[in-house]
Design a protein around this motif. Structure first.
Motif, mmCIF file in Angstrom:
data_model
loop_
_atom_site.group_PDB
_atom_site.id
_atom_site.type_symbol
_atom_site.label_atom_id
_atom_site.label_comp_id
_atom_site.label_asym_id
_atom_site.label_seq_id
_atom_site.Cartn_x
_atom_site.Cartn_y
_atom_site.Cartn_z
ATOM 1 N N LEU A 27 0.346 -1.085 -0.197
ATOM 2 C CA LEU A 27 -0.188 -0.241 -0.333
ATOM 3 C C LEU A 27 1.309 1.280 -0.173
ATOM 4 C CD1 LEU A 27 -2.998 -1.419 2.296
ATOM 5 C CD2 LEU A 27 -2.659 -0.693 0.049
ATOM 6 N N LEU A 32 0.155 5.075 -0.284
ATOM 7 C CA LEU A 32 -0.758 5.204 0.805
ATOM 8 C C LEU A 32 0.331 5.778 1.926
ATOM 9 C CD1 LEU A 32 -3.685 3.408 -1.288
ATOM 10 C CD2 LEU A 32 -4.317 5.618 -0.193
ATOM 11 N N ASP A 34 -0.299 7.270 4.177
ATOM 12 C CA ASP A 34 -0.772 6.776 5.831
ATOM 13 C C ASP A 34 -1.724 5.707 6.729
ATOM 14 O OD1 ASP A 34 -0.346 10.081 5.298
ATOM 15 O OD2 ASP A 34 -1.758 10.346 4.251
ATOM 16 N N ASP A 36 -1.203 2.201 7.912
ATOM 17 C CA ASP A 36 -0.421 0.965 8.853
ATOM 18 C C ASP A 36 -1.298 0.137 9.890
ATOM 19 O OD1 ASP A 36 2.271 0.393 9.318
ATOM 20 O OD2 ASP A 36 2.453 2.577 10.907
ATOM 21 N N ASN A 37 -0.239 -1.112 9.872
ATOM 22 C CA ASN A 37 -0.744 -2.007 10.114
ATOM 23 C C ASN A 37 -1.655 -2.835 10.078
ATOM 24 O OD1 ASN A 37 -0.693 -3.443 12.755
ATOM 25 N ND2 ASN A 37 -1.231 -2.331 13.951
ATOM 26 N N VAL A 38 -1.778 -3.044 8.793
ATOM 27 C CA VAL A 38 -2.763 -4.094 8.013
ATOM 28 C C VAL A 38 -2.664 -5.236 8.684
ATOM 29 C CG1 VAL A 38 -3.904 -5.256 6.330
ATOM 30 C CG2 VAL A 38 -2.408 -2.971 6.339
ATOM 31 N N ARG A 39 -3.458 -6.106 9.146
ATOM 32 C CA ARG A 39 -3.575 -7.139 9.545
ATOM 33 C C ARG A 39 -4.870 -7.896 8.971
ATOM 34 N NH1 ARG A 39 -0.678 -7.503 13.805
ATOM 35 N NH2 ARG A 39 -1.124 -9.832 14.768
ATOM 36 N N GLN B 6 -12.408 -0.688 9.307
ATOM 37 C CA GLN B 6 -13.011 -2.527 9.500
ATOM 38 C C GLN B 6 -12.949 -2.831 7.740
ATOM 39 O OE1 GLN B 6 -12.730 -4.566 13.063
ATOM 40 N NE2 GLN B 6 -13.716 -3.569 14.668
ATOM 41 N N ILE B 44 -10.081 -7.318 7.391
ATOM 42 C CA ILE B 44 -8.799 -6.413 7.746
ATOM 43 C C ILE B 44 -8.851 -5.446 8.764
ATOM 44 C CG2 ILE B 44 -7.325 -5.351 6.011
ATOM 45 C CD1 ILE B 44 -7.742 -6.635 3.802
ATOM 46 N N ASN B 45 -8.194 -5.572 9.046
ATOM 47 C CA ASN B 45 -7.740 -3.983 10.244
ATOM 48 C C ASN B 45 -7.117 -3.343 10.186
ATOM 49 O OD1 ASN B 45 -9.893 -5.121 11.706
ATOM 50 N ND2 ASN B 45 -8.737 -5.797 13.109
ATOM 51 N N LEU B 46 -7.100 -2.187 9.788
ATOM 52 C CA LEU B 46 -5.777 -1.523 9.506
ATOM 53 C C LEU B 46 -5.799 0.536 9.902
ATOM 54 C CD1 LEU B 46 -6.525 0.801 6.988
ATOM 55 C CD2 LEU B 46 -6.830 -1.066 5.992
ATOM 56 N N PHE B 47 -4.614 0.508 9.973
ATOM 57 C CA PHE B 47 -5.121 2.292 10.964
ATOM 58 C C PHE B 47 -4.458 3.300 9.606
ATOM 59 C CE2 PHE B 47 -4.766 -0.295 14.403
ATOM 60 C CZ PHE B 47 -5.312 -0.280 15.979
ATOM 61 N N VAL B 48 -5.147 4.242 10.407
ATOM 62 C CA VAL B 48 -4.416 5.499 8.836
ATOM 63 C C VAL B 48 -4.621 6.657 9.597
ATOM 64 C CG1 VAL B 48 -7.199 5.101 8.234
ATOM 65 C CG2 VAL B 48 -6.158 6.190 6.989
ATOM 66 N N ASP B 49 -3.906 8.003 9.118
ATOM 67 C CA ASP B 49 -3.694 8.353 9.750
ATOM 68 C C ASP B 49 -4.436 9.426 8.368
ATOM 69 O OD1 ASP B 49 -1.512 8.725 11.953
ATOM 70 O OD2 ASP B 49 -0.105 7.833 10.769
ATOM 71 N N ALA B 59 -8.689 7.058 1.703
ATOM 72 C CA ALA B 59 -7.430 6.230 1.652
ATOM 73 C C ALA B 59 -7.850 5.239 1.610
ATOM 74 C CB ALA B 59 -6.952 6.644 2.698
ATOM 75 N N VAL B 60 -9.122 4.762 2.407
ATOM 76 C CA VAL B 60 -9.527 3.091 2.716
ATOM 77 C C VAL B 60 -10.054 2.935 0.971
ATOM 78 C CG1 VAL B 60 -10.475 1.174 3.859
ATOM 79 C CG2 VAL B 60 -9.672 3.397 5.110
ATOM 80 N N GLU B 62 -9.244 3.921 -1.317
ATOM 81 C CA GLU B 62 -8.547 3.772 -1.713
ATOM 82 C C GLU B 62 -7.738 2.162 -2.612
ATOM 83 O OE1 GLU B 62 -6.415 7.189 -3.034
ATOM 84 O OE2 GLU B 62 -4.649 6.203 -4.426
ATOM 85 N N ALA B 63 -7.663 2.211 -0.803
ATOM 86 C CA ALA B 63 -6.549 0.567 -0.697
ATOM 87 C C ALA B 63 -7.056 -0.651 -1.384
ATOM 88 C CB ALA B 63 -6.173 0.625 1.091
ATOM 89 N N LYS B 66 -7.667 -0.770 -5.288
ATOM 90 C CA LYS B 66 -6.475 -1.086 -6.247
ATOM 91 C C LYS B 66 -5.877 -1.951 -4.850
ATOM 92 C CE LYS B 66 -4.426 3.555 -6.622
ATOM 93 N NZ LYS B 66 -2.841 4.850 -6.260
ATOM 94 N N LEU B 67 -5.908 -2.790 -4.467
ATOM 95 C CA LEU B 67 -5.099 -3.848 -3.732
ATOM 96 C C LEU B 67 -5.703 -4.882 -2.759
ATOM 97 C CD1 LEU B 67 -2.295 -4.781 -3.740
ATOM 98 C CD2 LEU B 67 -1.914 -3.902 -1.633
ATOM 99 N N LEU B 68 -6.373 -4.057 -2.255
ATOM 100 C CA LEU B 68 -7.014 -5.095 -1.330
ATOM 101 C C LEU B 68 -8.089 -6.333 -1.868
ATOM 102 C CD1 LEU B 68 -7.423 -3.227 2.004
ATOM 103 C CD2 LEU B 68 -5.623 -4.526 0.984
#
Lengths: 84, 84
Positions: A27, A32, A34, A36-39, B6, B44-49, B59-60, B62-63, B66-68
């Motif tokens: 990402l 992308l 911004d 982080d910490n994808v699980r 989430q 999928i869990n992730l953090f975004v600034d 941003a989520v 787009e993620a 584009k990828l997930l």
């Protein structure tokens, strides 16, 4: 009565998630930075026939512990809602 | 500000889910015959600034595109909540 369960199964917080780490890096490469910490875990939907919500809950819990989740490495949570 | 997303990514309803089918059969063999129509996707869990929730949402999204998620075979949904 029919219930729908939505189950989330995630790698335990204490454990590394190599797949999530690689996705985080990918990402960033896609611009992308911004994120982080994808699980990454599993999301499972299923339907269950049960006489009441407590029975449905019990069946889903049994499915998780017997087959769906690897309790050594994963934790699970779920919600159950009546659909008919 | 930091947001937690989430994301659920599921095989589209119109498509067969062979993995889910096998798991349904396995659950029946384990004595859980009341469970049906198991479908398996990703959680999928992730953090975004981001400066605000709408930017985090963007941003989520787009993620995911584009990828997930593989939008040919999968659909996705997500929620975003502020954590700090």
């Amino acid at each position: 009565m029919k219930f729908k369960a939505q189950i989330d199964i995630m790698p335990m917080e204490e454990l590394l998630d190599p797949q999530g780490k690689v996705v985080t890096q990918s990402l960033h490469k896609l611009g992308l930075g911004d994120i982080d910490n994808v699980r990454i875990g599993k999301h499972i939907n299923l339907f269950v026939d049960a006489s009441d919500e407590s029975q449905a809950h019990k069946a889903v819990d049994e499915a998780c512990t017997k087959l769906l989740a690897n309790l050594i490495m994963e934790s699970y949570s779920f919600s159950v809602e009546q659909v008919s």
